[in-house]
Write an enzyme that holds these catalytic residues in place. Structure first.
Site, PDB file in Angstrom:
ATOM      1  CG  ASP A 123      17.053  -3.875   4.007  1.00  0.00           C
ATOM      2  OD1 ASP A 123      17.838  -3.639   5.180  1.00  0.00           O
ATOM      3  OD2 ASP A 123      17.602  -4.844   3.482  1.00  0.00           O
ATOM      4  CG  HIS A 145      16.507   3.099  12.134  1.00  0.00           C
ATOM      5  ND1 HIS A 145      16.330   2.208  11.226  1.00  0.00           N
ATOM      6  CD2 HIS A 145      17.010   2.227  13.032  1.00  0.00           C
ATOM      7  CE1 HIS A 145      17.028   1.077  11.357  1.00  0.00           C
ATOM      8  NE2 HIS A 145      17.110   1.317  12.833  1.00  0.00           N
ATOM      9  CG  LEU A 194      -2.416   6.254   0.658  1.00  0.00           C
ATOM     10  CD1 LEU A 194      -2.095   5.525  -0.613  1.00  0.00           C
ATOM     11  CD2 LEU A 194      -1.384   7.084   1.163  1.00  0.00           C
TER      12      LEU A 194
HETATM   13  C1  FPP Z   1      15.768  -1.785   7.722  1.00  0.00           C
HETATM   14  O1  FPP Z   1      16.802  -1.076   7.677  1.00  0.00           O
HETATM   15  C2  FPP Z   1      14.744  -0.676   8.530  1.00  0.00           C
HETATM   16  C3  FPP Z   1      13.958  -1.072   9.499  1.00  0.00           C
HETATM   17  C4  FPP Z   1      13.845  -2.319  10.308  1.00  0.00           C
HETATM   18  C5  FPP Z   1      13.260   0.009  10.055  1.00  0.00           C
HETATM   19  C6  FPP Z   1      12.529   1.013   9.224  1.00  0.00           C
HETATM   20  C7  FPP Z   1      11.578   1.913   9.943  1.00  0.00           C
HETATM   21  C8  FPP Z   1      11.547   3.049   9.780  1.00  0.00           C
HETATM   22  C9  FPP Z   1      12.270   3.860   8.699  1.00  0.00           C
HETATM   23  C10 FPP Z   1      10.815   4.097  10.603  1.00  0.00           C
HETATM   24  C11 FPP Z   1       9.260   3.747  10.067  1.00  0.00           C
HETATM   25  C12 FPP Z   1       8.495   4.780  10.778  1.00  0.00           C
HETATM   26  C13 FPP Z   1       7.150   4.893  10.287  1.00  0.00           C
HETATM   27  C14 FPP Z   1       6.404   6.021  10.571  1.00  0.00           C
HETATM   28  C15 FPP Z   1       6.523   3.695   9.808  1.00  0.00           C
HETATM   29  P1  FPP Z   1      18.168  -1.761   8.160  1.00  0.00           P
HETATM   30  O2  FPP Z   1      17.975  -1.224   9.826  1.00  0.00           O
HETATM   31  O3  FPP Z   1      17.988  -3.256   8.299  1.00  0.00           O
HETATM   32  O4  FPP Z   1      19.415  -1.507   7.588  1.00  0.00           O
HETATM   33  P2  FPP Z   1      20.750  -2.231   7.367  1.00  0.00           P
HETATM   34  O5  FPP Z   1      20.229  -3.215   6.483  1.00  0.00           O
HETATM   35  O6  FPP Z   1      21.666  -1.381   6.463  1.00  0.00           O
HETATM   36  O7  FPP Z   1      21.502  -2.661   8.532  1.00  0.00           O
END
Ligand code: FPP
Length: 242
Positions: A18, A35, A129
């Site tokens: 997050d 992201h 893993l």
């Molecule tokens: C939350 O941050 C993050 C997500 C919903 C997406 C996470 C996904 C990735 C990092 C890519 C994953 C890739 C792989 C290969 C698994 P947010 O957008 O909710 O952040 P905020 O709370 O600051 O708005």
């Protein structure tokens, strides 16, 4: 690391990633930039999990609720997953990582499901893993789909009703989308939020929970190892007296 901490390594570490949006905003950038940087943290945590001797690493990559984000962001996130799978799979496979996706895959585009199937098939026998990506997943969805599977079994074969009525907790585990994956020992959420957000509601019943202020793009190897160290000092009693 001492011999004592080594014996307390969590088998399964689960990460609620997050804070990507806030990380990008702090830098005056679009959310997708966060992201993108978050994928680097995924790579670092996979490497750190192998170094630490963790056997299962799971990531809450996209919740059922995340489908409600603006269409452009959903498209960007899905594109990122496909790209990450294409870019990383050879290296994951070479390093003995088994890749598994768990979630409501009926909602995913056919080309994403094809990529997932081929990555899962290629890495199926790897033993170092298991990397579990929770995609289009929510805890309530999982419990509901398990209940529906049982209902269908009874409808198709009424004599199964007695087995289901006699079923214990581990019997129910088999109907969950996470069947075969041990419950998480440690769930870490980044970015200072202290909630599970409909994550592993059944499976996380006895997980140790760690909430850290670090935003996901800044959560790298040192932060992962610190979380494992935190876990190694916990005293898990499972409701009993020691
Ligand atoms: C939350 O941050 C993050 C997500 C919903 C997406 C996470 C996904 C990735 C990092 C890519 C994953 C890739 C792989 C290969 C698994 P947010 O957008 O909710 O952040 P905020 O709370 O600051 O708005």
């Amino acid at each position: 690391m001492s011999a004592e901490t080594k014996s307390n390594i969590p088998v399964h570490v689960s990460l609620i990633m997050d804070g990507n949006g806030r990380w990008a905003k702090e830098r005056g950038q679009e959310r997708v930039y966060g992201h993108l940087e978050g994928v680097e943290s995924v790579r670092a945590c996979v490497e750190a999990a192998v170094e630490a001797g963790v056997r299962y690493l799971s990531l809450y990559a996209f919740s059922e609720e995340n489908w409600n984000r603006p269409e452009a962001e959903v498209t960007a996130l899905m594109g990122l997953m496909v790209k990450a799978m294409a870019n990383e799979m050879e290296s994951l496979h070479r390093n003995g990582v088994r890749f598994v996706v768990v979630g409501n895959r009926e909602r995913l585009a056919p080309e994403i499901n094809e990529s997932i199937d081929s990555c899962m098939a290629m890495t199926a026998d790897n033993k170092v893993l298991t990397l579990v990506i929770f995609l289009s997943y929510s805890g309530k969805w999982d419990i509901l789909q398990a209940a529906k599977k049982m209902a269908v079994e009874i409808l198709e074969c009424p004599e199964k009703a007695d087995d289901i009525l006699d079923m214990d907790v581990s019997g129910f585990d088999r109907y969950l989308a996470t069947s075969g994956i041990p419950d998480p020992d440690l769930i870490v959420r980044t970015s200072g939020e202290c909630r599970l957000s409909n994550y592993l509601l059944w499976q996380g019943a006895y997980s140790e929970l760690l909430f850290v202020d670090t935003l996901w793009p800044d959560f790298r190897k040192p932060e992962f190892h610190a979380a494992v160290e935190y876990y190694s000092k916990r005293d898990r009693r499972y409701g009993k007296v020691k």
